[in-house]
Design an enzyme around this catalytic site. Structure first.
Site, PDB file in Angstrom:
ATOM      1  N   HIS A  58     -43.361 -11.510 -12.716  1.00 48.69           N
ATOM      2  CA  HIS A  58     -44.109 -10.630 -13.635  1.00 48.69           C
ATOM      3  C   HIS A  58     -44.929  -9.670 -12.776  1.00 48.69           C
ATOM      4  CE1 HIS A  58     -46.176  -9.499 -17.399  1.00 48.69           C
ATOM      5  NE2 HIS A  58     -47.191  -9.275 -16.596  1.00 48.69           N
ATOM      6  N   CYS A  59     -44.675  -8.380 -12.955  1.00 43.24           N
ATOM      7  CA  CYS A  59     -45.338  -7.368 -12.137  1.00 43.24           C
ATOM      8  C   CYS A  59     -46.400  -6.657 -12.972  1.00 43.24           C
ATOM      9  CB  CYS A  59     -44.327  -6.358 -11.610  1.00 43.24           C
ATOM     10  SG  CYS A  59     -45.049  -5.112 -10.522  1.00 43.24           S
ATOM     11  N   PRO A  60     -47.680  -6.869 -12.689  1.00 38.03           N
ATOM     12  CA  PRO A  60     -48.718  -6.164 -13.462  1.00 38.03           C
ATOM     13  C   PRO A  60     -48.751  -4.672 -13.168  1.00 38.03           C
ATOM     14  CG  PRO A  60     -49.710  -7.412 -11.670  1.00 38.03           C
ATOM     15  CD  PRO A  60     -48.263  -7.787 -11.688  1.00 38.03           C
ATOM     16  N   GLY A  68     -46.517  -3.390 -15.653  1.00 37.71           N
ATOM     17  CA  GLY A  68     -46.873  -3.842 -16.995  1.00 37.71           C
ATOM     18  C   GLY A  68     -45.752  -4.531 -17.733  1.00 37.71           C
TER      19      GLY A  68
END
Length: 386
Positions: free
Chosen positions: A168-170, A173
């Site tokens: 999961h890449c913030p 997003g």
């Protein structure tokens, strides 16, 4: 007299999805709920490129070549396109099991494991699956009520099982999975090239100005009018942003290039799925760098299994519209109509006369009822209704 009209409201599937995602444009855009760092990514890219195009590009296009801003614009547009494609797309979310499906899976598990005595821990819910002569374990997801496919994992942030889950890449997003990994890789690759490009030509800009008026004079100059403009503050700001971004983005690109060459995911690399003590070989690798890169970056893109814009159900709602006219203008139904029926398009109002109960003493003498006598209505009594 009011008329109730029934209207149907279309409910699409994205409105009822249980994961922690946000949707825009009627389900066409899908993102995680935590989007603050994604906005920071947009701000850094747009701000740095705006300063570069506004100040250094004009000077470099005149002094060196007009191709410099053109190539920078191509890199910028490509990086933004791949960023938005990664952020706004379905990463490969696997739908959760329906109640009937979940109950059937529970029955299968109970039939396989048998009855567990009270106080003992039930065995792990795992199925063995063979891929290229290699045993792969399919784990059961207690949230989605399914056995996850190979290489899938449950994202705790989005609360979804994602096929070929990478991470999961913030910064984008969104989750990075099977359906958007190639766009994520192209994004960090193009962003690395863009960062190197802007950083290099900022140094060239300062060097060219220093050769003409000296390095200290270049730093002391204040903003003026072109061509004597030397906006030192924007240039220094761009250099600082590119310098600190360079190491992280270029390093991340190199790491994912290594993973693509091995046909491996970040999740598998962190867990050590194929590099543990048993030295289990990766069953998904073709043993060839070119074939692995072609499969990950050029293979067919599977369609989304969510069907976000599919119609789930239609909710009925009643709305009050208009009224039926009252008064002497109301038409009488034709004689061919049966009692209580009205022709289409007409509204018939029949006044309701309350039934008056009169005692035998209150009736006129000729109308008094003797015991055992039945009252028979006269034929004229029904005409008053018309």
């Amino acid at each position: 007299m009011s008329v109730m009209v029934a209207r149907k409201k279309v409910v699409r599937k994205w409105e009822k999805l249980p994961g922690r995602n946000t949707f825009c444009c009627d389900g066409r855009i899908m993102m995680a709920r935590q989007k603050g760092i994604f906005y920071l990514t947009l701000f850094l890219i747009l701000g740095t490129c705006a300063l570069f195009f506004a100040f250094e590009c004009r000077y470099l296009a005149v002094q060196l070549s007009p191709a410099i801003p053109v190539f920078a614009a191509v890199l910028f547009l490509f990086a933004m396109a791949t960023l938005l494609r990664t952020s706004f797309s379905d990463p490969g979310v696997i739908p959760r099991a329906l109640p009937d499906e979940a109950a059937f899976i529970e029955m299968e598990i109970e039939a396989t494991n048998g009855t567990v005595p009270q106080g003992q821990r039930p065995p792990p819910r795992i199925k063995n699956f063979q891929i290229n002569n290699q045993i792969v374990k399919l784990k059961y997801c207690y949230t989605c009520k399914i056995f996850r496919p190979p290489r899938a994992s449950h994202c705790s942030i989005c609360d979804n099982c994602v096929e070929r889950f990478d991470h999961h890449c913030p910064w984008v997003g969104n989750c990075v999975g099977k359906r958007n990994y190639r766009y994520f890789y192209l994004f960090i690759l193009s962003l690395s090239l863009l960062t190197i490009y802007i950083f290099t030509f900022n140094i060239v800009y300062v060097a060219l100005k220093s050769l003409k008026i000296g390095f200290l004079n270049t730093l002391k100059e204040t903003p003026g009018t072109y061509p004597s403009m030397s906006l030192t503050v924007p240039t220094v700001l761009e250099v600082l942003i590119c310098f600190f971004t360079l190491w992280s983005v270029v390093g991340l690109t190199g790491f994912h290039t290594f993973l693509v060459a091995l046909n491996q995911t970040t999740n598998e690399d962190i867990k050590g799925s194929w590099t543990g003590k048993n030295r289990v070989q990766n069953p998904y690798s073709h043993g060839n760098i070119v074939k692995n890169c072609c499969e990950v970056l050029c293979g067919p893109l599977p369609p989304s299994v969510l069907d976000r814009r599919g119609i789930l159900q239609q909710e009925e709602s009643t709305v009050q519209e208009g009224s039926c006219p009252r008064g002497p203008g109301v038409q009488e139904p034709p004689a061919t109509q049966g009692p209580g029926q009205a022709p289409e398009g007409h509204c018939v109002l029949s006044p309701q006369i309350p039934a008056l109960s009169m005692s035998n003493a209150e009736r006129p003498e000729e109308k008094q009822q003797t015991p055992g006598e039945l009252l028979v209505p006269s034929p004229d009594s029904g005409r008053a209704e018309h």
